[in-house]
Motif scaffolding. Structure first.
Motif, short mmCIF file in Angstrom:
data_model
loop_
_atom_site.label_atom_id
_atom_site.label_comp_id
_atom_site.label_asym_id
_atom_site.label_seq_id
_atom_site.Cartn_x
_atom_site.Cartn_y
_atom_site.Cartn_z
N ASP A 170 -58.79 11.86 -25.82
CA ASP A 170 -59.11 12.13 -24.45
C ASP A 170 -60.76 11.68 -24.07
OD1 ASP A 170 -58.91 14.25 -21.99
OD2 ASP A 170 -60.60 15.20 -22.95
N CYS A 171 -61.51 11.61 -25.04
CA CYS A 171 -62.69 11.14 -24.65
C CYS A 171 -62.60 9.60 -23.99
CB CYS A 171 -63.75 11.36 -25.86
SG CYS A 171 -65.49 10.48 -25.63
N TYR A 212 -64.63 17.01 -23.45
CA TYR A 212 -63.74 16.19 -24.27
C TYR A 212 -62.91 17.14 -25.01
CZ TYR A 212 -67.09 12.53 -22.71
OH TYR A 212 -68.12 11.74 -21.99
N LYS A 213 -61.58 17.08 -25.35
CA LYS A 213 -60.69 17.63 -26.30
C LYS A 213 -60.83 17.27 -27.42
CE LYS A 213 -57.71 18.91 -22.26
NZ LYS A 213 -56.40 18.73 -21.64
N ASN A 214 -60.57 15.73 -27.41
CA ASN A 214 -60.52 15.36 -28.72
C ASN A 214 -60.91 13.79 -28.49
OD1 ASN A 214 -58.15 14.01 -27.62
ND2 ASN A 214 -57.22 15.69 -28.24
N VAL A 218 -60.05 8.29 -22.94
CA VAL A 218 -59.33 8.02 -21.65
C VAL A 218 -60.18 8.47 -20.52
CG1 VAL A 218 -57.36 9.32 -20.25
CG2 VAL A 218 -56.83 8.63 -22.66
N ARG A 219 -61.12 9.73 -20.82
CA ARG A 219 -61.81 9.97 -19.50
C ARG A 219 -63.00 8.98 -19.22
NH1 ARG A 219 -62.34 15.38 -18.25
NH2 ARG A 219 -60.68 16.89 -19.31
#
Length: 306
Positions: free
Chosen positions: A138-139, A133-135, A141-142
């Protein structure tokens, strides 16, 4: 104004307490067969040595993002509940706190899921070679793309079971302590008393619900790396007790209690100073002090961002 002050106070509390929270989560979910950390202080040292100081602040974006909504819900629900109940009594403080705790779980659960996943990412690595995860955003969303709405709300039931009594105990403890110590608006030691009451209330709240928090952390960390270990809450409790005994429910408690006092003391001090200066600017010194005294039971902050 209570809303703005609560947000500022909550942000200050997160900055002070997040390193302790990272240590708590790492200790709660580490493997009993191959433990990385021997205890709270060893965990602190290991994270700083292997991941740098920034490792202690992994996942801080998630609680920072959720603060505005959480504080709006908590202050709004608690205040309205107290007005509906009609009397400012310790019992009503508990009931109003429990109601606020239940409703804010809508934001709190996904926020803590992202925080936990980010805190576990790159464990023991200074520069993670595999960043899932980028942030925090993003976590989430994924997770949503992979598991849907159910995945984003993983751990909701345990969050509810923790937050309702946790908030109730917090508001009750704060009310009892402030009543016992007395808080006159012009008193010299009003802020230290408020800080002490807030810190002790935070500790009481965590002690009352900590075993549930251990299970919540394990369920929300489950699935990192693509492997699910637990099929349900009962299965998580059963496996944890079988492998580690009942002491598993105290994993990370030292870090949590060390965090609870300064976080809540900082939050209360910040909230009250913001309100004090804001009302002084709007109403003048005398009116400000009166308004602050009338509002002191409402200026209370949650423990999950505890």
């Amino acid at each position: 104004m209570d809303f703005v002050a609560g947000c500022i106070g909550g942000a200050a509390g997160v900055l002070v307490g997040h390193p302790f929270d990272t240590v708590k989560v790492r200790l709660q979910v580490q493997s009993v067969d191959k433990p990385l950390y021997r205890g709270t202080f060893h965990c602190f040292q290991s994270i700083v040595r292997m991941e740098s100081v920034s490792g202690l602040y992994k996942g801080i974006g998630s609680p920072m993002m959720g603060l505005t909504f959480i504080n709006a819900i908590v202050f709004g629900v608690q205040g309205n509940a107290m007005r509906l109940l009609g009397h400012d009594t310790p019992t009503n403080q508990f009931l109003a706190g429990a109601a606020a705790g239940a409703i804010q779980c809508v934001i709190c659960c996904p926020m803590e899921l992202a925080k936990t996943r980010m805190q576990m990412q790159g464990t023991g690595e200074k520069k993670s070679s595999r960043r899932l995860y980028k942030n925090s955003l993003d976590c989430l969303v994924r997770i949503y793309k992979r598991e849907g709405l159910w995945g984003v709300n993983r751990g909701m039931l345990t969050t509810l079971v923790r937050e309702m009594p946790g908030f109730g105990v917090y508001f009750l403890a704060y009310d009892v302590l402030t009543r016992g110590m007395g808080q006159e608006p012009a008193e010299r030691y009003m802020i230290p008393k408020m800080m002490f009451a807030g810190g002790m209330a935070g500790i009481a709240s965590w002690l009352s619900t900590y075993p549930v928090d251990v299970i919540k952390s394990r369920l929300q960390a489950d699935g990192v790396g693509g492997v699910n270990q637990y099929s349900s809450i009962a299965d998580c409790v059963r496996q944890s007790v079988r492998k580690e005994g009942y002491m598993v429910f105290t994993r990370g408690l030292t870090s949590t209690l060390l965090r609870a006092f300064p976080v809540n003391a900082t939050t209360f001090a910040t909230v009250n100073l913001v309100l004090m200066y804001a009302r002084r600017a709007e109403e003048g010194p005398t009116d400000c002090e009166s308004a602050q005294h009338g509002h002191h039971t409402q200026i209370q902050q949650q423990p999950s961002s505890l």
